[in-house]
Every structure is written in C-alpha cells, then in structure tokens.
Design an enzyme around this catalytic site. Structure first.
Site, mmCIF file in Angstrom:
data_model
loop_
_atom_site.group_PDB
_atom_site.id
_atom_site.type_symbol
_atom_site.label_atom_id
_atom_site.label_comp_id
_atom_site.label_asym_id
_atom_site.label_seq_id
_atom_site.Cartn_x
_atom_site.Cartn_y
_atom_site.Cartn_z
ATOM 1 N N ASP A 8 0.862 -1.180 0.000
ATOM 2 C CA ASP A 8 0.000 0.000 0.000
ATOM 3 C C ASP A 8 0.901 1.234 0.000
ATOM 4 O OD1 ASP A 8 -2.463 1.599 0.514
ATOM 5 O OD2 ASP A 8 -1.435 1.964 2.415
ATOM 6 N N ASP A 10 -0.069 5.110 0.586
ATOM 7 C CA ASP A 10 -0.267 6.177 1.576
ATOM 8 C C ASP A 10 -0.502 5.606 2.967
ATOM 9 O OD1 ASP A 10 -0.127 8.300 -0.379
ATOM 10 O OD2 ASP A 10 -2.065 7.574 -1.080
#
Length: 189
Positions: A8, A10
């Site tokens: 992932d 952010d």
C-alpha cells in the site's frame, strides 16, 4: 508464476498526506527505506497497490499520478530496489468526475488491482504478501488469496473483525513487516 510483495502507498510506504500528488511532498514513513532494502534481497517483484479517490472526487487527475509514479520509482531506487509496477484505483462511490464516480472491482477492499497485477506479471497470488496499514488492505489480500501483514501505525480506525479482515501478521512498522516476509520466504532478517 512467482510470488510478489504488494505494498500500500499512503500511510504504509509514505507519510499519509491526504490527496497528495506533489512529488516533493512524498516522504517515506518511518523504517520504510530500510524495510524496502531488506525486501529487495528476495528478488521478488515489489508492486504498489493504491486507492486514489482524489481522481473521482475532482481533487486531481489521472495525469497527476504520472509524476507520483516517477517519484515512487526514484524513491525505490534510492533504497536499492526496483518498483516493478504501480496500480491505482481512481474510483469512489461518492465521486463527482465521470467515469470515475461509482463502485468498482478495483477499489480496495476489492481485489481487482491485485488480479490485474497477477495477470500482467504472472504472479502467484497464494504465495504473495500484501503489506498495508488498514484493514481494507488486509481484506483485498484475503479476497485475492494473498497473505497479509498489517502495519499497525494508528491509521486503522474501523476495527471490523470479520474473518476476511484478520491479518496473517501484525507489526508496528514497515521494517518489522519486511522481517516477517523474509522469515516466511526462509531468509534470515
């Protein structure tokens, strides 16, 4: 078919700056550079999977993500690893920009981006790992058949404990996640 490590963006790789598409504001979250270097020793594809609802919400355009990808690639290179690919979902159910307004199969927790990456790169999803900071990442991994590691850094706010949202491992930082992945692949951390 080969395993990959899905990441992932952010809040996991980068400090969480909402709707940021300004490359100069992109900064690694704590311990990420060290953890990426460690993951690079495996020789497995490192693929970023990210929801980018700012496109649907009119905060930025798909074209604004081009320099974001370039900056990510440069950041990975500075850690001594290669960004193999960057997949993002531009959709949001409350979006205001057609054709990105609405539900889709690529917005996490749905597994569409993982399936696309697996198809594009001949990835064995069952042998792969997904490292994320919220349970939507964990659920996307579960739906795709991957194993998951939750970096419990305070970003998860909705602790829905349904079976598809239970991570295989929980760690406090990204370097801890890298050590878990190395252990699972039989390497010493």
């Amino acid at each position: 078919m080969k395993p990959a490590i899905f990441l992932d963006k952010d809040g996991t790789l980068l400090e969480n700056v909402p709707y940021n598409v300004e490359p100069r504001l992109m900064r690694y979250a704590p311990t990420v550079a060290r953890g990426l270097s460690r993951l690079g020793t495996l020789g497995r594809p490192l693929i970023v999977i990210s929801n980018q609802p700012g496109v649907a919400l009119g905060k930025f355009t798909v074209q604004d993500l081009v320099p974001v990808r370039a900056r990510l690639a440069a950041m990975f290179e500075s850690a001594g690893v290669r960004l193999h690919d960057f997949y993002y979902c531009p959709h949001h159910p409350l979006g205001i920009v057609a054709p990105y307004a609405g539900a889709c199969i690529c917005r996490k927790p749905m597994p569409g981006l993982l399936h696309a990456a697996a198809s594009d790169h001949a990835i064995d999803l069952e042998a792969s790992w997904f490292i994320g900071d919220i349970l939507d990442d964990v659920e996307a991994a579960w739906r795709a058949g991957c194993r998951s590691i939750l970096v419990d850094n305070g970003n998860e706010t909705e602790w829905d404990g349904s079976p598809c949202r239970v991570p295989d491992r929980v760690v406090s930082d990204f370097d801890g996640a890298s050590r878990e992945v190395l252990r699972e692949f039989g390497w010493t951390a």
